[in-house]
Scaffold this motif. Structure first.
Motif, PDB file in Angstrom:
ATOM      1  N   ASP A   1      55.400  94.584  62.032  1.00 36.72           N
ATOM      2  CA  ASP A   1      54.352  93.633  61.633  1.00 36.72           C
ATOM      3  C   ASP A   1      54.951  92.363  61.049  1.00 36.72           C
ATOM      4  N   ARG A   2      56.076  92.494  60.337  1.00 33.07           N
ATOM      5  CA  ARG A   2      56.713  91.304  59.756  1.00 33.07           C
ATOM      6  C   ARG A   2      57.398  90.489  60.858  1.00 33.07           C
ATOM      7  N   LEU A   3      57.950  91.185  61.841  1.00 33.75           N
ATOM      8  CA  LEU A   3      58.567  90.469  62.973  1.00 33.75           C
ATOM      9  C   LEU A   3      57.492  89.703  63.745  1.00 33.75           C
TER      10      LEU A   3
ATOM     11  N   ALA B   1      64.113  84.367  56.552  1.00 33.29           N
ATOM     12  CA  ALA B   1      62.985  83.859  57.344  1.00 33.29           C
ATOM     13  C   ALA B   1      61.710  84.669  57.146  1.00 33.29           C
ATOM     14  N   THR B   2      61.847  85.914  56.694  1.00 35.96           N
ATOM     15  CA  THR B   2      60.638  86.719  56.452  1.00 35.96           C
ATOM     16  C   THR B   2      60.028  86.409  55.088  1.00 35.96           C
ATOM     17  N   GLY B   3      60.686  85.562  54.312  1.00 36.14           N
ATOM     18  CA  GLY B   3      60.213  85.275  52.960  1.00 36.14           C
ATOM     19  C   GLY B   3      59.165  84.177  52.919  1.00 36.14           C
ATOM     20  N   ASN B   4      58.664  83.952  51.725  1.00 34.87           N
ATOM     21  CA  ASN B   4      57.601  82.984  51.501  1.00 34.87           C
ATOM     22  C   ASN B   4      58.030  81.567  51.888  1.00 34.87           C
ATOM     23  N   LEU B   5      59.130  81.117  51.331  1.00 31.66           N
ATOM     24  CA  LEU B   5      59.606  79.766  51.656  1.00 31.66           C
ATOM     25  C   LEU B   5      60.260  79.742  53.034  1.00 31.66           C
ATOM     26  N   GLY B   6      61.079  80.758  53.320  1.00 28.11           N
ATOM     27  CA  GLY B   6      61.809  80.796  54.588  1.00 28.11           C
ATOM     28  C   GLY B   6      60.879  80.726  55.790  1.00 28.11           C
TER      29      GLY B   6
ATOM     30  N   ASN C   1      63.620  70.839  43.755  1.00 30.73           N
ATOM     31  CA  ASN C   1      62.202  70.484  43.906  1.00 30.73           C
ATOM     32  C   ASN C   1      61.372  70.742  42.648  1.00 30.73           C
ATOM     33  N   GLY C   2      62.036  71.072  41.531  1.00 32.22           N
ATOM     34  CA  GLY C   2      61.268  71.425  40.332  1.00 32.22           C
ATOM     35  C   GLY C   2      60.606  72.777  40.535  1.00 32.22           C
ATOM     36  N   ALA C   3      59.421  72.942  39.943  1.00 25.03           N
ATOM     37  CA  ALA C   3      58.692  74.213  40.095  1.00 25.03           C
ATOM     38  C   ALA C   3      57.770  74.120  41.302  1.00 25.03           C
ATOM     39  N   PHE C   4      57.541  75.243  41.968  1.00 25.35           N
ATOM     40  CA  PHE C   4      56.564  75.252  43.057  1.00 25.35           C
ATOM     41  C   PHE C   4      55.171  75.013  42.446  1.00 25.35           C
ATOM     42  N   ALA C   5      54.525  73.943  42.881  1.00 25.09           N
ATOM     43  CA  ALA C   5      53.226  73.565  42.306  1.00 25.09           C
ATOM     44  C   ALA C   5      52.175  74.651  42.547  1.00 25.09           C
TER      45      ALA C   5
ATOM     46  N   LEU D   1      73.269  82.230  38.667  1.00 18.12           N
ATOM     47  CA  LEU D   1      73.738  82.887  39.900  1.00 18.12           C
ATOM     48  C   LEU D   1      73.965  81.833  40.982  1.00 18.12           C
ATOM     49  N   ARG D   2      73.060  80.860  41.062  1.00 20.87           N
ATOM     50  CA  ARG D   2      73.201  79.783  42.054  1.00 20.87           C
ATOM     51  C   ARG D   2      74.423  78.927  41.725  1.00 20.87           C
ATOM     52  N   ARG D   3      74.653  78.711  40.444  1.00 16.29           N
ATOM     53  CA  ARG D   3      75.819  77.973  39.975  1.00 16.29           C
ATOM     54  C   ARG D   3      77.100  78.699  40.411  1.00 16.29           C
TER      55      ARG D   3
ATOM     56  N   PRO E   1      72.042  75.899  50.683  1.00 17.76           N
ATOM     57  CA  PRO E   1      71.931  77.157  49.925  1.00 17.76           C
ATOM     58  C   PRO E   1      70.529  77.376  49.372  1.00 17.76           C
ATOM     59  N   SER E   2      70.245  78.600  48.964  1.00 16.83           N
ATOM     60  CA  SER E   2      68.919  78.925  48.449  1.00 16.83           C
ATOM     61  C   SER E   2      68.850  78.548  46.967  1.00 16.83           C
ATOM     62  N   ASP E   3      68.586  77.272  46.706  1.00 20.48           N
ATOM     63  CA  ASP E   3      68.475  76.767  45.330  1.00 20.48           C
ATOM     64  C   ASP E   3      67.009  76.440  45.006  1.00 20.48           C
ATOM     65  N   TYR E   4      66.445  75.381  45.593  1.00 16.47           N
ATOM     66  CA  TYR E   4      65.004  75.072  45.492  1.00 16.47           C
ATOM     67  C   TYR E   4      64.482  75.241  44.061  1.00 16.47           C
ATOM     68  N   SER E   5      65.026  74.470  43.143  1.00 13.53           N
ATOM     69  CA  SER E   5      64.760  74.724  41.724  1.00 13.53           C
ATOM     70  C   SER E   5      64.780  73.424  40.936  1.00 13.53           C
TER      71      SER E   5
ATOM     72  N   VAL F   1      66.963  88.163  60.301  1.00  9.29           N
ATOM     73  CA  VAL F   1      66.189  89.168  59.544  1.00  9.29           C
ATOM     74  C   VAL F   1      67.043  90.415  59.363  1.00  9.29           C
ATOM     75  N   ARG F   2      66.691  91.180  58.351  1.00  5.32           N
ATOM     76  CA  ARG F   2      67.443  92.412  58.107  1.00  5.32           C
ATOM     77  C   ARG F   2      67.126  93.429  59.182  1.00  5.32           C
ATOM     78  N   GLN F   3      68.139  94.212  59.549  1.00  2.00           N
ATOM     79  CA  GLN F   3      67.885  95.323  60.457  1.00  2.00           C
ATOM     80  C   GLN F   3      66.864  96.241  59.799  1.00  2.00           C
TER      81      GLN F   3
HETATM   82  N1  LIG Z   1      61.162  76.378  42.215  1.00  2.00           N
HETATM   83  C1  LIG Z   1      60.327  77.399  42.125  1.00  2.00           C
HETATM   84  O1  LIG Z   1      59.329  77.348  41.398  1.00  2.00           O
HETATM   85  C2  LIG Z   1      60.570  78.630  42.941  1.00  2.00           C
HETATM   86  C3  LIG Z   1      59.664  79.689  42.896  1.00  2.00           C
HETATM   87  C4  LIG Z   1      59.887  80.810  43.706  1.00  2.00           C
HETATM   88  C5  LIG Z   1      61.031  80.860  44.492  1.00  2.00           C
HETATM   89  N2  LIG Z   1      61.909  79.824  44.481  1.00  2.00           N
HETATM   90  C6  LIG Z   1      63.135  79.855  45.279  1.00  2.00           C
HETATM   91  O2  LIG Z   1      62.853  79.790  46.665  1.00  2.00           O
HETATM   92  C7  LIG Z   1      63.829  80.563  47.392  1.00  2.00           C
HETATM   93  C8  LIG Z   1      63.098  81.555  48.293  1.00  2.00           C
HETATM   94  O3  LIG Z   1      62.259  82.366  47.488  1.00  2.00           O
HETATM   95  P1  LIG Z   1      60.967  83.120  48.084  1.00  2.00           P
HETATM   96  O4  LIG Z   1      59.975  83.211  46.980  1.00  2.00           O
HETATM   97  O5  LIG Z   1      60.589  82.529  49.392  1.00  2.00           O
HETATM   98  O6  LIG Z   1      61.578  84.572  48.292  1.00  2.00           O
HETATM   99  P2  LIG Z   1      60.914  85.828  49.044  1.00  2.00           P
HETATM  100  O7  LIG Z   1      59.553  85.535  49.533  1.00  2.00           O
HETATM  101  O8  LIG Z   1      61.086  86.992  48.116  1.00  2.00           O
HETATM  102  O9  LIG Z   1      61.858  86.018  50.313  1.00  2.00           O
HETATM  103  C9  LIG Z   1      63.194  86.381  50.123  1.00  2.00           C
HETATM  104  C10 LIG Z   1      63.865  86.508  51.475  1.00  2.00           C
HETATM  105  O10 LIG Z   1      65.208  86.966  51.220  1.00  2.00           O
HETATM  106  C11 LIG Z   1      65.423  88.128  52.023  1.00  2.00           C
HETATM  107  N3  LIG Z   1      66.345  89.027  51.348  1.00  2.00           N
HETATM  108  C12 LIG Z   1      66.252  89.510  50.094  1.00  2.00           C
HETATM  109  N4  LIG Z   1      67.281  90.317  49.835  1.00  2.00           N
HETATM  110  C13 LIG Z   1      68.047  90.337  50.958  1.00  2.00           C
HETATM  111  C14 LIG Z   1      69.265  90.978  51.299  1.00  2.00           C
HETATM  112  N5  LIG Z   1      69.916  91.782  50.452  1.00  2.00           N
HETATM  113  N6  LIG Z   1      69.763  90.773  52.533  1.00  2.00           N
HETATM  114  C15 LIG Z   1      69.123  89.957  53.408  1.00  2.00           C
HETATM  115  N7  LIG Z   1      67.962  89.327  53.150  1.00  2.00           N
HETATM  116  C16 LIG Z   1      67.443  89.511  51.921  1.00  2.00           C
HETATM  117  C17 LIG Z   1      64.061  88.767  52.176  1.00  2.00           C
HETATM  118  O11 LIG Z   1      64.101  89.628  53.287  1.00  2.00           O
HETATM  119  P3  LIG Z   1      63.059  90.858  53.420  1.00  2.00           P
HETATM  120  O12 LIG Z   1      61.766  90.218  53.840  1.00  2.00           O
HETATM  121  O13 LIG Z   1      63.669  91.728  54.441  1.00  2.00           O
HETATM  122  O14 LIG Z   1      62.962  91.482  52.055  1.00  2.00           O
HETATM  123  C18 LIG Z   1      63.198  87.524  52.401  1.00  2.00           C
HETATM  124  O15 LIG Z   1      63.310  87.079  53.724  1.00  2.00           O
HETATM  125  C19 LIG Z   1      64.728  81.199  46.337  1.00  2.00           C
HETATM  126  O16 LIG Z   1      65.861  80.403  46.123  1.00  2.00           O
HETATM  127  C20 LIG Z   1      63.873  81.174  45.083  1.00  2.00           C
HETATM  128  O17 LIG Z   1      64.600  81.157  43.883  1.00  2.00           O
HETATM  129  C21 LIG Z   1      61.698  78.710  43.743  1.00  2.00           C
END
Ligand SMILES: NC(=O)c1ccc[n+]([C@@H]2O[C@H](COP(=O)([O-])OP(=O)(O)OC[C@H]3O[C@@H](n4cnc5c(N)ncnc54)[C@H](OP(=O)(O)O)[C@@H]3O)[C@@H](O)[C@H]2O)c1
Length: 298
Positions: free
Chosen positions: A41-43, A11-16, A147-151, A127-129, A107-111, A34-36
């Protein structure tokens, strides 16, 4: 509230974060994992998305994860990383969801559609496979979003539009269409799928589908400058370059070493991972963002 409880990992990530934002707007109860040790600031950034429950968990702890997933109707993973995350951590999360009797898992695929080409061509997608092998042995209802590539990457990381040189780079065939979807649209669709009680194993979406030639026309029109096609080489040459790049600069512990980006390019330009049929119309209310929209916002 719409009554559904959705757990979002990553959830702290870009897509999440975007998925959490849409779920909150749709009235779902959201539990953000979220990770402990996640910094305040991220929370706070997460809390600013609306009313959500933040569960700080040790991701290697099955019992903590199962407790956090209890009562949810779907677990959405937007984790990102290499084998330790995509295979290992997601497996702990999957087992926890099953233990907590959660019926559905995204699952985290989005690809691009990696079911359409064999293993060994794209490290990150392999890895996703590998995770799918575990997922498909369970009885949980799983849905992958392709979803293909992120535009959004067209104006940044993706080396397709060379803005300074006014060129659109391609490999192989300039007329091979590719799929592009913005992160926001992917998040909106994923949230809808998470709230949908019954979804198929795979859902495919694309905000736009363009070839390098079509991209050249769009970027020229939007910028008012004449862009031209630039053929970098054949797909065979790209394959050879990937091998060289992987030998010279392996960066095996990096998520996106240069050769990994080249592997994505090869998979997009060779056409096998093309998304069809599309499920864009499955949920009403999503207005798909085109590549023209993305470039116009520059
Ligand atoms: N199709 C495309 O063009 C495209 C492009 C980019 C990404 N994606 C896909 O979109 C999905 C999300 O990517 P994103 O770019 O949003 O990733 P991101 O911004 O790097 O966020 C990753 C998330 O995973 C968490 N995380 C990483 N390692 C962890 C661990 N060991 N334990 C627990 N949490 C962990 C991070 O937590 P912290 O914040 O604590 O680090 C963060 O919340 C992925 O499947 C990625 O492959 C697709």
């Amino acid at each position: 509230m719409n009554g559904s409880t959705i757990v979002v990992a990553g959830a702290t990530g870009n897509l999440g974060g975007r998925i959490v934002g849409v779920l909150v707007k749709r009235g779902a109860s959201v539990i953000a994992l979220v990770r402990q040790g996640t910094t305040p600031d991220r929370l706070e950034r997460l809390q600013n998305l609306g009313v959500i429950t933040i569960a700080s968990v040790e991701f290697s702890s099955p019992s903590q994860l199962a407790a956090a997933c209890s009562g949810a109707s779907c677990v959405v993973s937007a984790l990102n990383g290499l084998r330790d995350v995509i295979v290992e951590t997601q497996t702990v999360l999957l087992d926890a969801a099953i233990k907590a009797s959660v019926p559905r898992f995204i699952p985290s695929d989005y690809s691009i559609d990696f079911t359409k080409f064999p293993p060994g061509e794209n490290r990150n997608l392999d890895l996703r496979r590998d995770f799918h092998k575990r997922l498909d042995q369970t009885s949980i209802a799983a849905t992958t979003i392709f979803n293909g590539a992120f535009a959004d990457m067209l104006t940044g990381q993706m080396p397709l539009i060379l803005f300074k040189r006014k060129r659109v780079l391609y490999w192989g065939d300039a007329d091979q269409r590719m799929d592009f979807t913005t992160m926001d649209d992917t998040a909106a669709f994923t949230a809808s799928a998470a709230l949908d009680p019954s979804t198929p194993r795979f859902l495919r979406i694309a905000g736009d589908q363009l070839s390098a030639r079509e991209l050249t026309a769009v970027v020229s029109e939007v910028t008012g400058k004449t862009f031209r096609l630039f053929r970098a080489g054949s797909l065979g040459m790209l394959g050879a370059l990937i091998k060289v790049a992987r030998t010279v600069a392996p960066g095996d512990k990096d998520l996106y070493p240069a050769w990994q980006g080249m592997q994505y390019m090869r998979n997009m330009f060779d056409g096998r991972a093309k998304l069809e049929p599309l499920d864009n119309d499955r949920y009403p209310g999503i207005r798909w963002t085109t590549v023209r929209d993305v470039l116009s916002a520059l």
